[in-house]
Design a protein around this motif. Structure first.
Motif, PDB file in Angstrom:
ATOM      1  N   SER A 252       0.820  -1.218   0.000  1.00 26.74           N
ATOM      2  CA  SER A 252       0.000   0.000   0.000  1.00 26.74           C
ATOM      3  C   SER A 252       0.849   1.261   0.000  1.00 26.74           C
ATOM      4  N   GLY A 253       2.014   1.201  -0.602  1.00 23.56           N
ATOM      5  CA  GLY A 253       2.925   2.348  -0.591  1.00 23.56           C
ATOM      6  C   GLY A 253       2.304   3.621  -1.119  1.00 23.56           C
ATOM      7  N   GLU A 254       1.530   3.523  -2.198  1.00 32.34           N
ATOM      8  CA  GLU A 254       0.903   4.714  -2.775  1.00 32.34           C
ATOM      9  C   GLU A 254      -0.111   5.333  -1.815  1.00 32.34           C
ATOM     10  N   ASN A 255      -0.849   4.490  -1.110  1.00 24.99           N
ATOM     11  CA  ASN A 255      -1.816   4.992  -0.123  1.00 24.99           C
ATOM     12  C   ASN A 255      -1.100   5.732   1.005  1.00 24.99           C
ATOM     13  N   TYR A 256       0.029   5.187   1.451  1.00 23.75           N
ATOM     14  CA  TYR A 256       0.799   5.853   2.502  1.00 23.75           C
ATOM     15  C   TYR A 256       1.309   7.205   2.022  1.00 23.75           C
ATOM     16  N   GLU A 257       1.753   7.272   0.770  1.00 28.05           N
ATOM     17  CA  GLU A 257       2.256   8.536   0.230  1.00 28.05           C
ATOM     18  C   GLU A 257       1.167   9.605   0.213  1.00 28.05           C
ATOM     19  N   LYS A 258      -0.034   9.237  -0.201  1.00 30.19           N
ATOM     20  CA  LYS A 258      -1.156  10.192  -0.213  1.00 30.19           C
ATOM     21  C   LYS A 258      -1.508  10.630   1.208  1.00 30.19           C
ATOM     22  N   GLU A 259      -1.517   9.659   2.120  1.00 26.28           N
ATOM     23  CA  GLU A 259      -1.814   9.967   3.521  1.00 26.28           C
ATOM     24  C   GLU A 259      -0.758  10.917   4.086  1.00 26.28           C
ATOM     25  N   LEU A 260       0.502  10.619   3.820  1.00 28.58           N
ATOM     26  CA  LEU A 260       1.586  11.467   4.318  1.00 28.58           C
ATOM     27  C   LEU A 260       1.518  12.871   3.720  1.00 28.58           C
ATOM     28  N   GLU A 261       1.160  12.965   2.454  1.00 29.12           N
ATOM     29  CA  GLU A 261       1.046  14.280   1.823  1.00 29.12           C
ATOM     30  C   GLU A 261      -0.034  15.120   2.511  1.00 29.12           C
ATOM     31  N   GLY A 262      -1.168  14.503   2.805  1.00 32.22           N
ATOM     32  CA  GLY A 262      -2.233  15.220   3.507  1.00 32.22           C
ATOM     33  C   GLY A 262      -1.801  15.668   4.898  1.00 32.22           C
ATOM     34  N   TRP A 263      -1.110  14.786   5.603  1.00 29.58           N
ATOM     35  CA  TRP A 263      -0.631  15.130   6.942  1.00 29.58           C
ATOM     36  C   TRP A 263       0.471  16.190   6.883  1.00 29.58           C
ATOM     37  N   ALA A 264       1.277  16.178   5.834  1.00 31.20           N
ATOM     38  CA  ALA A 264       2.327  17.197   5.694  1.00 31.20           C
ATOM     39  C   ALA A 264       1.702  18.576   5.521  1.00 31.20           C
ATOM     40  N   LYS A 265       0.653  18.660   4.735  1.00 30.81           N
ATOM     41  CA  LYS A 265      -0.048  19.943   4.569  1.00 30.81           C
ATOM     42  C   LYS A 265      -0.661  20.379   5.901  1.00 30.81           C
ATOM     43  N   LEU A 266      -1.272  19.437   6.597  1.00 30.64           N
ATOM     44  CA  LEU A 266      -1.848  19.736   7.907  1.00 30.64           C
ATOM     45  C   LEU A 266      -0.764  20.157   8.891  1.00 30.64           C
ATOM     46  N   ALA A 267       0.383  19.501   8.834  1.00 27.87           N
ATOM     47  CA  ALA A 267       1.499  19.847   9.722  1.00 27.87           C
ATOM     48  C   ALA A 267       1.951  21.279   9.480  1.00 27.87           C
ATOM     49  N   GLN A 268       1.999  21.697   8.230  1.00 31.10           N
ATOM     50  CA  GLN A 268       2.368  23.083   7.917  1.00 31.10           C
ATOM     51  C   GLN A 268       1.371  24.054   8.552  1.00 31.10           C
ATOM     52  N   ARG A 269       0.098  23.723   8.485  1.00 29.00           N
ATOM     53  CA  ARG A 269      -0.938  24.588   9.060  1.00 29.00           C
ATOM     54  C   ARG A 269      -0.820  24.647  10.586  1.00 29.00           C
ATOM     55  N   ILE A 270      -0.700  23.480  11.221  1.00 31.96           N
ATOM     56  CA  ILE A 270      -0.612  23.439  12.689  1.00 31.96           C
ATOM     57  C   ILE A 270       0.649  24.138  13.163  1.00 31.96           C
ATOM     58  N   LEU A 271       1.737  23.960  12.453  1.00 32.79           N
ATOM     59  CA  LEU A 271       2.975  24.655  12.797  1.00 32.79           C
ATOM     60  C   LEU A 271       2.747  26.154  12.795  1.00 32.79           C
ATOM     61  N   ARG A 272       2.146  26.665  11.748  1.00 37.86           N
ATOM     62  CA  ARG A 272       1.939  28.109  11.655  1.00 37.86           C
ATOM     63  C   ARG A 272       0.901  28.606  12.669  1.00 37.86           C
ATOM     64  N   LEU A 273      -0.126  27.820  12.921  1.00 38.52           N
ATOM     65  CA  LEU A 273      -1.062  28.198  13.979  1.00 38.52           C
ATOM     66  C   LEU A 273      -0.330  28.353  15.307  1.00 38.52           C
ATOM     67  N   THR A 274       0.646  27.495  15.541  1.00 36.79           N
ATOM     68  CA  THR A 274       1.399  27.531  16.798  1.00 36.79           C
ATOM     69  C   THR A 274       2.336  28.724  16.846  1.00 36.79           C
ATOM     70  N   ILE A 275       3.162  28.905  15.838  1.00 31.28           N
ATOM     71  CA  ILE A 275       4.162  29.980  15.905  1.00 31.28           C
ATOM     72  C   ILE A 275       3.530  31.364  15.759  1.00 31.28           C
ATOM     73  N   TYR A 276       2.291  31.422  15.264  1.00 31.24           N
ATOM     74  CA  TYR A 276       1.594  32.711  15.157  1.00 31.24           C
ATOM     75  C   TYR A 276       0.522  32.866  16.226  1.00 31.24           C
ATOM     76  N   GLU A 277       0.535  32.021  17.246  1.00 36.35           N
ATOM     77  CA  GLU A 277      -0.534  32.040  18.238  1.00 36.35           C
ATOM     78  C   GLU A 277      -0.462  33.240  19.185  1.00 36.35           C
ATOM     79  N   ASN A 278       0.668  33.882  19.265  1.00 35.33           N
ATOM     80  CA  ASN A 278       0.827  34.988  20.206  1.00 35.33           C
ATOM     81  C   ASN A 278       1.331  36.220  19.441  1.00 35.33           C
ATOM     82  N   GLN A 279       0.557  36.680  18.494  1.00 38.97           N
ATOM     83  CA  GLN A 279       0.972  37.784  17.617  1.00 38.97           C
ATOM     84  C   GLN A 279       0.844  39.128  18.317  1.00 38.97           C
ATOM     85  N   PHE A 280       1.615  40.066  17.808  1.00 37.13           N
ATOM     86  CA  PHE A 280       1.470  41.447  18.242  1.00 37.13           C
ATOM     87  C   PHE A 280       1.116  42.292  17.026  1.00 37.13           C
ATOM     88  N   ILE A 281       0.411  43.373  17.287  1.00 38.36           N
ATOM     89  CA  ILE A 281      -0.014  44.243  16.175  1.00 38.36           C
ATOM     90  C   ILE A 281       0.588  45.611  16.348  1.00 38.36           C
TER      91      ILE A 281
END
Length: 142
Positions: free
Chosen positions: A113-142
């Motif tokens: 099921s290598g192809e299925n894992y690759e698709k799953e990992l790609e989706g999680w990688a995109k989600l990881a980018q979002r969660i990372l940015r939600l975290t590092i931008y969680e305490n913003q200043f204006i």
């Protein structure tokens, strides 16, 4: 996604989530940059692992009094909203399934099921980018 589309995805996340300014340690900046490079290069598992490392680095620099605290406890004790806390835990648990494989000799699933894992990992990688940015931008200043 092409390389250009991946950079555009990262820029769109920044445009969406960064409304003011954000600061973080230089260690965190370095790890976030490495995470972005891994994502753009298509190294999805590396993106996930590195995103969790960047999140941990950010939380330790911002909120940890005890630098020996486990990541799970650090997440729980950080003064971030519960939704973000839950998202980080979900990402951490997914990362753990790949980093702490209990039966690495049982590779039949990956072979079949290598192809299925690759698709799953790609989706999680995109989600990881979002969660990372939600975290590092969680305490913003204006």
């Amino acid at each position: 996604m092409t390389t250009a589309e991946k950079w555009a995805f990262i820029n769109e996340l920044d445009d969406e989530l960064l409304k003011g300014g954000a600061t973080m340690s230089e260690w965190c900046v370095l790890i976030v940059r490495e995470c972005d490079y891994a994502f753009v290069a298509g190294a999805n598992l590396a993106t996930i692992i590195t995103a969790v490392a960047a999140i941990e680095t950010y939380l330790r620099a911002e909120y940890a009094c005890n630098h020996r605290i486990r990541l799970t406890d650090l997440i729980d004790q950080s003064p971030i909203n519960q939704s973000l806390r839950d998202q980080i835990h979900n990402l951490r648990k997914y990362r753990n399934k790949w980093v702490h494989i209990s039966s690495p000799e049982n590779d039949e699933k990956v072979l079949n099921s290598g192809e299925n894992y690759e698709k799953e990992l790609e989706g999680w990688a995109k989600l990881a980018q979002r969660i990372l940015r939600l975290t590092i931008y969680e305490n913003q200043f204006i």
